[in-house]
Structure formats: structure tokens, C-alpha cells
Design a protein around this motif. Sequence first.
Motif, mmCIF file in Angstrom:
data_model
loop_
_atom_site.group_PDB
_atom_site.id
_atom_site.type_symbol
_atom_site.label_atom_id
_atom_site.label_comp_id
_atom_site.label_asym_id
_atom_site.label_seq_id
_atom_site.Cartn_x
_atom_site.Cartn_y
_atom_site.Cartn_z
ATOM 1 N N PHE A 67 -17.953 25.613 -17.631
ATOM 2 C CA PHE A 67 -18.726 24.959 -16.367
ATOM 3 C C PHE A 67 -17.767 25.142 -15.050
ATOM 4 C CE2 PHE A 67 -20.246 22.477 -20.136
ATOM 5 C CZ PHE A 67 -21.445 22.743 -19.760
ATOM 6 N N VAL A 105 -17.685 23.448 -9.511
ATOM 7 C CA VAL A 105 -18.376 23.290 -10.742
ATOM 8 C C VAL A 105 -19.629 24.091 -10.683
ATOM 9 C CG1 VAL A 105 -19.588 21.722 -12.263
ATOM 10 C CG2 VAL A 105 -17.383 20.991 -10.973
ATOM 11 N N LYS A 106 -19.920 24.974 -11.779
ATOM 12 C CA LYS A 106 -20.888 25.901 -11.877
ATOM 13 C C LYS A 106 -22.369 24.864 -12.034
ATOM 14 C CE LYS A 106 -18.550 29.484 -14.152
ATOM 15 N NZ LYS A 106 -18.410 30.283 -15.359
ATOM 16 N N THR A 107 -23.333 24.922 -11.203
ATOM 17 C CA THR A 107 -24.372 24.179 -11.530
ATOM 18 C C THR A 107 -25.796 24.994 -11.298
ATOM 19 O OG1 THR A 107 -24.480 23.706 -8.727
ATOM 20 C CG2 THR A 107 -23.270 21.854 -10.149
ATOM 21 N N GLY A 146 -23.217 21.024 -15.364
ATOM 22 C CA GLY A 146 -21.767 21.240 -15.229
ATOM 23 C C GLY A 146 -21.322 19.701 -14.893
ATOM 24 N N LEU A 176 -13.135 21.797 -21.055
ATOM 25 C CA LEU A 176 -14.608 21.901 -21.376
ATOM 26 C C LEU A 176 -15.001 22.529 -22.388
ATOM 27 C CD1 LEU A 176 -15.389 21.401 -17.406
ATOM 28 C CD2 LEU A 176 -15.470 19.683 -19.221
ATOM 29 N N THR A 200 -27.820 24.462 -15.311
ATOM 30 C CA THR A 200 -26.484 24.251 -15.976
ATOM 31 C C THR A 200 -25.998 22.786 -15.827
ATOM 32 O OG1 THR A 200 -25.727 26.601 -16.210
ATOM 33 C CG2 THR A 200 -24.009 24.713 -16.925
ATOM 34 N N THR A 211 -22.715 26.777 -7.019
ATOM 35 C CA THR A 211 -21.578 25.867 -7.612
ATOM 36 C C THR A 211 -21.804 24.496 -6.492
ATOM 37 O OG1 THR A 211 -20.374 26.942 -5.752
ATOM 38 C CG2 THR A 211 -20.199 27.830 -7.856
ATOM 39 N N ARG A 213 -10.542 24.367 -17.935
ATOM 40 C CA ARG A 213 -11.602 25.328 -18.515
ATOM 41 C C ARG A 213 -11.674 24.854 -19.912
ATOM 42 N NH1 ARG A 213 -11.575 30.966 -15.372
ATOM 43 N NH2 ARG A 213 -13.239 30.340 -13.660
ATOM 44 N N GLU A 236 -18.506 25.162 -23.480
ATOM 45 C CA GLU A 236 -18.758 25.992 -22.075
ATOM 46 C C GLU A 236 -17.884 25.534 -21.224
ATOM 47 O OE1 GLU A 236 -22.540 27.012 -19.148
ATOM 48 O OE2 GLU A 236 -22.961 26.135 -21.048
ATOM 49 N N GLN A 282 -21.010 16.921 -17.140
ATOM 50 C CA GLN A 282 -20.041 17.345 -18.279
ATOM 51 C C GLN A 282 -18.688 16.945 -17.667
ATOM 52 O OE1 GLN A 282 -22.961 17.784 -18.817
ATOM 53 N NE2 GLN A 282 -22.978 18.285 -21.070
#
Length: 148
Positions: free
Chosen positions: A135, A71-73, A79, A127, A77, A41, A124, A133, A82
Motif C-alpha cells: 500500500f 499511500v497508493k489509493t 490503502g 503492511l 485499493t 496516491t 511496507r 499488500e 489499512q
Amino acid sequence: MRATTQLIAKLFYVLLILSCTSLTFGQDDESAEGAAAEPATTYFALKPAFVVNYGGAGRLRYLKTAITLRVKTGGGTPGMAQVRQHLPYIRHTLVMLLSQQTDEGMSSMEGRELVRQSALEAVRQVLIEEEGEEFIADLLFDSFIVQR
């Protein structure tokens, strides 16, 4: 005597080889752990802070809060890209959500936690709607100031 010296030398070489082998295996394990330990993240602060009035009719009440997204990275990904792309929509959604709150909801820790969870779910949803997704791993309040 000479046989003892040769035996000690052979034992020394065997121990040396074993220790080098274990060091090599230890390095492979550490490098595998290092690859798996990449940050999953990244923190993204939504600047500037949010300032909204809330509570409906009557005396105006204000809320000022700074929000950071986790943010999930990991795993390739994208993220952060986005989140940046949809930042105006995310900010709009949060402003609308925060301005709909009631005085009762803002006055307790439980109410603030419910606001945080609602905000997380709203971001969420934005997105998911736009990218398919979510993210976002979490939403954090850096500050939360209420004026009644």
C-alpha cells in the motif's frame, strides 16, 4: 451565382459537421484521460512528529522528524483504511528503527537517505505482514532535526 452560393453553403455544413465531430471525439479523449488521471496516491502525515533518542551509550542524542506516507489509493485499493488501521504498529516500528540509528548515519545526507529507505521498507513490511499488500508508494521526511 446561385450554384456557387449553394456550394459554399454545403462546404460550410460539411466543415461544421467535421468540427463538431472532432470536438465530440476530443471530449471523449479528455474524459478518458480524466478517468485515468485520478490520483493514484494520497499523502498521509503521521502526527505527532517522532522524537527519539538514538546512538546508544554516552551522551544522549535526539532526533525529531515529521514523516508523511504516500499511500497508493488508485484502482479501488483501500490503502488509507489499512494504514489507519495499523497506525500504532507502523509508529512503533518507526520509533524502534529511528532509535537504533548511529551518529555516523545521521550526520550525512547519504545516511539520512539510507534511514529513509529503511523506514520505507519497514512500513511496507508491516503492511505486507498484516494485510498481504504494501500500500505504500513512498515515505517522505517533512523535517529532520538532529541534536548531538
